[in-house]
Enzyme design. Structure first.
Site, short mmCIF file in Angstrom:
data_model
loop_
_atom_site.label_atom_id
_atom_site.label_comp_id
_atom_site.label_asym_id
_atom_site.label_seq_id
_atom_site.Cartn_x
_atom_site.Cartn_y
_atom_site.Cartn_z
CB THR A 49 9.27 5.72 -4.23
OG1 THR A 49 8.31 6.28 -5.14
CG2 THR A 49 10.00 6.87 -3.55
CE1 TYR A 112 9.16 12.31 10.91
CE2 TYR A 112 11.04 13.79 10.87
CZ TYR A 112 10.08 13.09 11.57
OH TYR A 112 10.05 13.19 12.93
CE1 TYR A 138 5.29 10.65 -7.55
CE2 TYR A 138 7.32 9.55 -6.92
CZ TYR A 138 5.96 9.53 -7.05
OH TYR A 138 5.24 8.41 -6.71
NE ARG A 143 4.04 5.43 -0.51
CZ ARG A 143 4.23 4.30 -1.19
NH1 ARG A 143 3.38 3.95 -2.13
NH2 ARG A 143 5.25 3.52 -0.95
CE LYS A 166 5.07 8.83 -10.56
NZ LYS A 166 5.95 7.77 -10.01
CB ILE A 208 5.97 8.07 -14.22
CG1 ILE A 208 6.70 9.10 -15.08
CG2 ILE A 208 6.98 7.15 -13.52
CD1 ILE A 208 7.67 10.00 -14.32
#
Length: 314
Positions: A49, A112, A138, A143, A166, A208
């Site tokens: 992202t 979402y 991840y 987010r 992550k 990361i």
């Protein structure tokens, strides 16, 4: 036998550079990747992202990873981004990335639609069973709106080619809980530069990183020192560059880091909508941090005014 050991240390969440007309800037991308390799970065993470992957076309996504694989030449691993809320599309993309030569897949939680923990388990299980590469989960609730809870991470860690996570929850207690529940070989990486040191102290295996776009050699050294148990040496680097880690999130990532890289003449200051250039006052703050660290030369007020008008959003 799948293993996550290749994805330890510092992996750079590469930004994706664009030309002034909004097209992919392959020349700048090649320069960024070569800079990472020359600096000793442990692995590359294209099309996450931070790389504005939701705005890339399918062809651009494949091309960015293809360039990374070609330049890495097997010297360092390429962990390519392949995540989203449509499981079948993620599987299709992951298979194509495997064919291109990616060494592993970084897969962000669906955003979402906010699946349940069982939904997350089935989503990642389906991806793992459908492709031949190791997968790093991840989790970034801030987010995506959904968190992979420690009990779910434990279940997923039992799947052979899900080799790590992550962790970008910002919740140290949750990270500790994950480390306490997963097998020894399952790697936990920080998704936040500023939390790299405490996570390694708990048993994490690296980061990361966003800030390694700007300071690849320094962030790689910080992580290596910490993994070697030299926390005094790692703290010294952390304290010097902590202001840069913080300013990278003065606005939504990757707005600030791309602005910083543009200040360093490493790419054009171009973002794809809905991302836009940083506010003028924030660009001034970014510039001030870069100047304080010697990453750019001090500039005149006129130069600053001209620079602020140069940023573009497409």
């Amino acid at each position: 036998m799948f293993t996550g050991t290749r994805f330890t240390g510092t992996g750079t969440a590469l930004v994706t550079p664009f030309q002034r007309d909004g097209a992919l800037d392959e020349r700048a991308l090649q320069g960024l990747i070569r800079r990472q390799i020359d600096a000793g970065t442990d692995f590359l993470v294209p099309c996450g992202t931070t790389g504005e992957s939701p705005t890339l076309t399918h062809e651009e996504h494949l091309r960015v990873v293809e360039i990374a694989v070609k330049l890495a030449k097997g010297r360092i691993p390429v962990l390519a981004g392949a995540g989203g809320y449509n499981t079948s599309e993620v599987i299709s993309l992951a298979r194509e990335l495997a064919e291109i030569g990616a060494d592993g897949i970084l897969s962000v939680t669906p955003y979402y639609n906010k699946p349940t923990q069982e939904g997350l388990y089935q989503h990642f299980r389906a991806i793992a069973e459908a492709m031949p590469l190791p997968i790093i989960l991840y989790s970034v609730q801030g987010r995506t709106g959904v968190n992979i809870e420690p009990a779910t991470v434990k279940r997923l860690a039992a799947i052979e080619n899900i080799v790590g996570i992550k962790e970008a929850s910002g919740n140290i207690s949750q990270m500790a809980a994950i480390l306490n529940t997963v097998p020894e070989g399952f790697i936990v990486l920080s998704g936040d530069d500023a939390i790299t040191l405490p996570l390694i102290a708990l048993g994490g295996r690296g980061v990361i990183s966003v800030v390694s776009n700007e300071i690849p050699a320094e962030m790689t050294q910080l992580t290596r020192l910490a993994l070697q148990g030299d926390f005094a040496g790692a703290r010294e680097i952390h304290r010097r560059y902590h202001p840069l880690m913080e300013i990278n999130f003065v606005e939504s990532n990757p707005i600030p880091v791309k602005a910083a890289l543009a200040e360093m003449d490493l790419l054009e200051p171009v973002w794809r909508l809905p991302l836009v250039p940083p506010k003028a006052e924030n660009l001034t703050r970014i510039r001030a941090v870069l100047e304080s660290l010697g990453l750019v030369k001090r500039e005149s007020t006129v130069d600053a005014r001209e620079r602020a008008h140069a940023a573009v959003a497409h």
